[in-house]
Design an enzyme around this catalytic site. Structure first.
Site, PDB file in Angstrom:
ATOM      1  N   ASP A  78     -48.915 -43.374  29.224  1.00  0.00           N
ATOM      2  CA  ASP A  78     -47.997 -44.287  28.546  1.00  0.00           C
ATOM      3  C   ASP A  78     -46.563 -44.025  28.995  1.00  0.00           C
ATOM      4  O   ASP A  78     -46.019 -42.944  28.767  1.00  0.00           O
ATOM      5  CB  ASP A  78     -48.117 -44.109  27.031  1.00  0.00           C
ATOM      6  N   HIS A 136     -49.061 -47.915  28.870  1.00  0.00           N
ATOM      7  CA  HIS A 136     -48.690 -48.646  27.663  1.00  0.00           C
ATOM      8  C   HIS A 136     -49.170 -50.101  27.745  1.00  0.00           C
ATOM      9  O   HIS A 136     -49.131 -50.717  28.809  1.00  0.00           O
ATOM     10  CB  HIS A 136     -47.168 -48.606  27.504  1.00  0.00           C
TER      11      HIS A 136
END
Length: 233
Positions: free
Chosen positions: A171, A202
């Site tokens: 992420d 993400h």
């Protein structure tokens, strides 16, 4: 399936709108869908429609209404990203949770609802789904790639209902040390289930997004549906 709007009365005055999707058969459990930083956009409306097809009353409130009502932007242009981050910076998390709790109350008493309500959130919404688990009596919560969770682990002791978090290991908005802190705090909590998605970035479940991964998204969505079936039935 019908998609009316639901108007929610804010606890401190005023009101805000929410997108509502109803399943073919009611009454049904409800799911509070918590938006990303792009407002109640097509992705969020599609998410509500998907949950309605799965048999849930699904509602996505406009939590940016205190800044600017009716935000509906995409992740496709630099200008929209700039606006999204401005909204994120201006957003009052505590007020937002109060607005989500007001929506939760409205869903519990809605004619189409059984009174059981879960929450699911993405990005900013993933953070807020975690906070709904610590600050409200929502029946179950799911967070996808929540941001800033490591700074909120002091509230973990307040989790009293089931919580599931989907964590992409790569992420770009959540450093490895932040992920490690979330794991260290929550791994042994019997109310919490954490799923790591190795190699994913993400917003891996945002269909049409830059980091969309159909396989990982399908796995996360299936886990979420199974989780809600278990805890909202």
């Amino acid at each position: 399936m019908t998609m009316p709007e639901l108007t929610i009365q804010a606890p401190d005055g005023g009101s805000f709108s929410s997108y509502l999707a109803l399943p073919a058969k009611t009454p049904a459990p409800a799911i509070l869908v918590i938006q990303e930083i792009f407002g109640v956009n097509q992705v969020m409306r599609d998410t509500c429609d998907w949950l309605a097809r799965e048999g849930y009353v699904a509602c996505c409130p406009d939590i940016f209404w205190r800044i600017e009502p009716g935000i509906d932007i995409t992740d496709k242009t630099d200008e929209e990203w700039k606006r999204a981050f401005e909204l994120f910076q201006a957003f009052d998390v505590d007020k937002g949770i109060e607005d989500l709790k007001a929506t939760l109350t409205a869903l519990r008493s809605h004619d189409a609802s059984t009174g059981k309500v879960g929450s699911v959130g993405y990005c900013l919404g993933g953070k807020l789904a975690y906070l709904m688990a610590t600050r409200s009596d929502v029946d179950a919560s799911v967070g996808y790639y929540g941001v800033g969770l490591d700074e909120l682990m002091g509230e973990a002791g307040k989790i009293s209902k089931p919580l599931m978090l989907h964590i992409p290991t790569e992420d770009g908005f959540v450093p490895k040390e932040a992920q490690a802190k979330v794991h260290a705090t929550l791994d042994d909590n019997p109310q919490v289930t954490l799923h790591d998605y190795q190699g994913n970035d993400h917003a891996f479940a945002r269909e049409g997004g830059q980091h969309y991964d159909p396989k990982a998204a399908e796995q996360a969505n299936r886990r979420s549906l199974d989780f809600f079936k278990q805890h909202l039935s």
